[in-house]
Write a protein that holds these residues in place. Sequence first.
Motif, mmCIF file in Angstrom:
data_model
loop_
_atom_site.group_PDB
_atom_site.id
_atom_site.type_symbol
_atom_site.label_atom_id
_atom_site.label_comp_id
_atom_site.label_asym_id
_atom_site.label_seq_id
_atom_site.Cartn_x
_atom_site.Cartn_y
_atom_site.Cartn_z
ATOM 1 N N VAL A 37 126.661 56.946 4.186
ATOM 2 C CA VAL A 37 127.064 58.460 4.488
ATOM 3 C C VAL A 37 125.714 58.540 4.656
ATOM 4 O O VAL A 37 125.077 59.399 5.081
ATOM 5 C CB VAL A 37 127.767 58.181 3.152
ATOM 6 N N GLY A 38 124.151 58.314 3.408
ATOM 7 C CA GLY A 38 123.150 58.579 3.600
ATOM 8 C C GLY A 38 121.950 58.770 5.354
ATOM 9 O O GLY A 38 121.995 59.279 4.841
ATOM 10 N N SER A 39 122.755 57.790 5.665
ATOM 11 C CA SER A 39 121.558 57.532 7.075
ATOM 12 C C SER A 39 122.710 58.067 7.968
ATOM 13 O O SER A 39 122.560 57.769 9.288
ATOM 14 C CB SER A 39 122.461 56.224 7.522
ATOM 15 N N LEU A 40 123.944 59.289 7.797
ATOM 16 C CA LEU A 40 124.343 59.930 8.812
ATOM 17 C C LEU A 40 123.620 61.056 9.100
ATOM 18 O O LEU A 40 123.326 61.865 9.918
ATOM 19 C CB LEU A 40 125.898 60.386 8.261
ATOM 20 N N HIS A 41 122.636 61.573 8.200
ATOM 21 C CA HIS A 41 121.600 62.637 8.844
ATOM 22 C C HIS A 41 120.452 62.592 7.219
ATOM 23 O O HIS A 41 120.587 61.875 6.742
ATOM 24 C CB HIS A 41 122.631 63.829 8.065
ATOM 25 N N THR A 42 119.526 62.959 8.274
ATOM 26 C CA THR A 42 118.412 63.023 7.014
ATOM 27 C C THR A 42 118.406 63.877 5.951
ATOM 28 O O THR A 42 117.534 63.307 4.710
ATOM 29 C CB THR A 42 116.741 63.753 8.290
ATOM 30 N N ARG A 43 118.633 64.879 5.272
ATOM 31 C CA ARG A 43 119.357 65.362 4.174
ATOM 32 C C ARG A 43 120.026 64.500 3.804
ATOM 33 O O ARG A 43 119.165 65.082 1.654
ATOM 34 C CB ARG A 43 120.134 67.014 4.630
ATOM 35 N N LEU A 44 119.956 63.391 3.785
ATOM 36 C CA LEU A 44 120.997 62.639 2.630
ATOM 37 C C LEU A 44 119.953 60.981 2.941
ATOM 38 O O LEU A 44 120.642 60.742 1.918
ATOM 39 C CB LEU A 44 122.400 61.914 3.004
ATOM 40 N N GLU A 45 119.000 61.283 2.682
ATOM 41 C CA GLU A 45 118.299 60.306 2.862
ATOM 42 C C GLU A 45 117.997 60.021 1.550
ATOM 43 O O GLU A 45 117.739 58.298 1.540
ATOM 44 C CB GLU A 45 116.890 60.117 3.094
ATOM 45 N N ALA A 46 118.162 60.641 0.849
ATOM 46 C CA ALA A 46 117.864 60.432 -1.162
ATOM 47 C C ALA A 46 119.114 59.522 -1.237
ATOM 48 O O ALA A 46 118.656 58.216 -2.203
ATOM 49 C CB ALA A 46 117.327 61.636 -1.733
ATOM 50 N N LEU A 47 120.218 59.710 -0.912
ATOM 51 C CA LEU A 47 121.326 58.808 -1.167
ATOM 52 C C LEU A 47 121.114 57.614 -0.482
ATOM 53 O O LEU A 47 121.410 56.018 -1.082
ATOM 54 C CB LEU A 47 122.410 59.930 -1.162
ATOM 55 N N GLU A 48 120.443 57.794 0.619
ATOM 56 C CA GLU A 48 120.170 55.717 1.781
ATOM 57 C C GLU A 48 119.310 55.300 0.849
ATOM 58 O O GLU A 48 120.043 54.213 0.871
ATOM 59 C CB GLU A 48 119.982 56.333 2.852
ATOM 60 N N ARG A 49 118.286 56.201 0.471
ATOM 61 C CA ARG A 49 116.678 55.527 -0.118
ATOM 62 C C ARG A 49 117.651 55.079 -1.483
ATOM 63 O O ARG A 49 117.810 53.134 -2.142
ATOM 64 C CB ARG A 49 115.699 56.348 -0.403
ATOM 65 N N TRP A 50 118.139 55.059 -2.823
ATOM 66 C CA TRP A 50 119.048 54.482 -3.673
ATOM 67 C C TRP A 50 119.990 53.846 -3.631
ATOM 68 O O TRP A 50 119.988 52.402 -3.992
ATOM 69 C CB TRP A 50 119.329 55.908 -5.129
ATOM 70 N N ALA A 51 120.879 54.279 -2.219
ATOM 71 C CA ALA A 51 121.740 52.714 -2.021
ATOM 72 C C ALA A 51 120.898 51.365 -1.398
ATOM 73 O O ALA A 51 121.947 49.982 -1.701
ATOM 74 C CB ALA A 51 123.426 53.197 -1.462
ATOM 75 N N VAL A 52 120.114 51.773 -0.231
ATOM 76 C CA VAL A 52 119.768 50.368 0.060
ATOM 77 C C VAL A 52 118.972 50.197 -1.173
ATOM 78 O O VAL A 52 118.210 48.240 -0.864
ATOM 79 C CB VAL A 52 119.062 51.012 1.235
ATOM 80 N N LEU A 53 118.278 50.304 -2.599
ATOM 81 C CA LEU A 53 117.350 49.550 -2.680
ATOM 82 C C LEU A 53 118.386 48.647 -4.379
ATOM 83 O O LEU A 53 118.310 47.697 -3.850
ATOM 84 C CB LEU A 53 117.209 50.701 -4.003
#
Length: 136
Positions: free
Chosen positions: A66-82
């Motif tokens: 979900v976080g990778s779908l849009h640049t606004r959601l990169e914080a979600l992606e960052r924490w999720a991939v960590l």
Amino acid sequence: MRHFRTWGFAPIMIPRWVLLLKYVCFTILGVVIFATTSPVLQHVAGDLWTALFGLCITAAAACALVGSLHTRLEALERWAVLALSGLLLGYAIAPVSLVLGGDLDRATYSTIAVTLSLLPASRAWMLIRRTGIQRG
């Protein structure tokens, strides 16, 4: 040495669909671990923890997707991939007790898990490095 730093830390761009496909595959991995268990993890931690581990991988991968779908959601992606990287490294460490006990066949699973954990870890590194950049 300067050339290595430039070469070694230069980002490699991949199409967004590859990134999405990677997260879908990690989500499937989590579902498979939950549904069929992982013999190595089950032997080390037991049934309940193995199922919980599968759910955590599924949740982290789905959030990264979900976080990778849009640049606004990169914080979600960052924490999720960590979180995903940490879970996969945990999976890599689990068989170490078995390897130390003489079961060298389990080293293969550790190596695979470490290799897989490099994918989300590299994405997390890129996202963390980009955090300080201000967008105009």
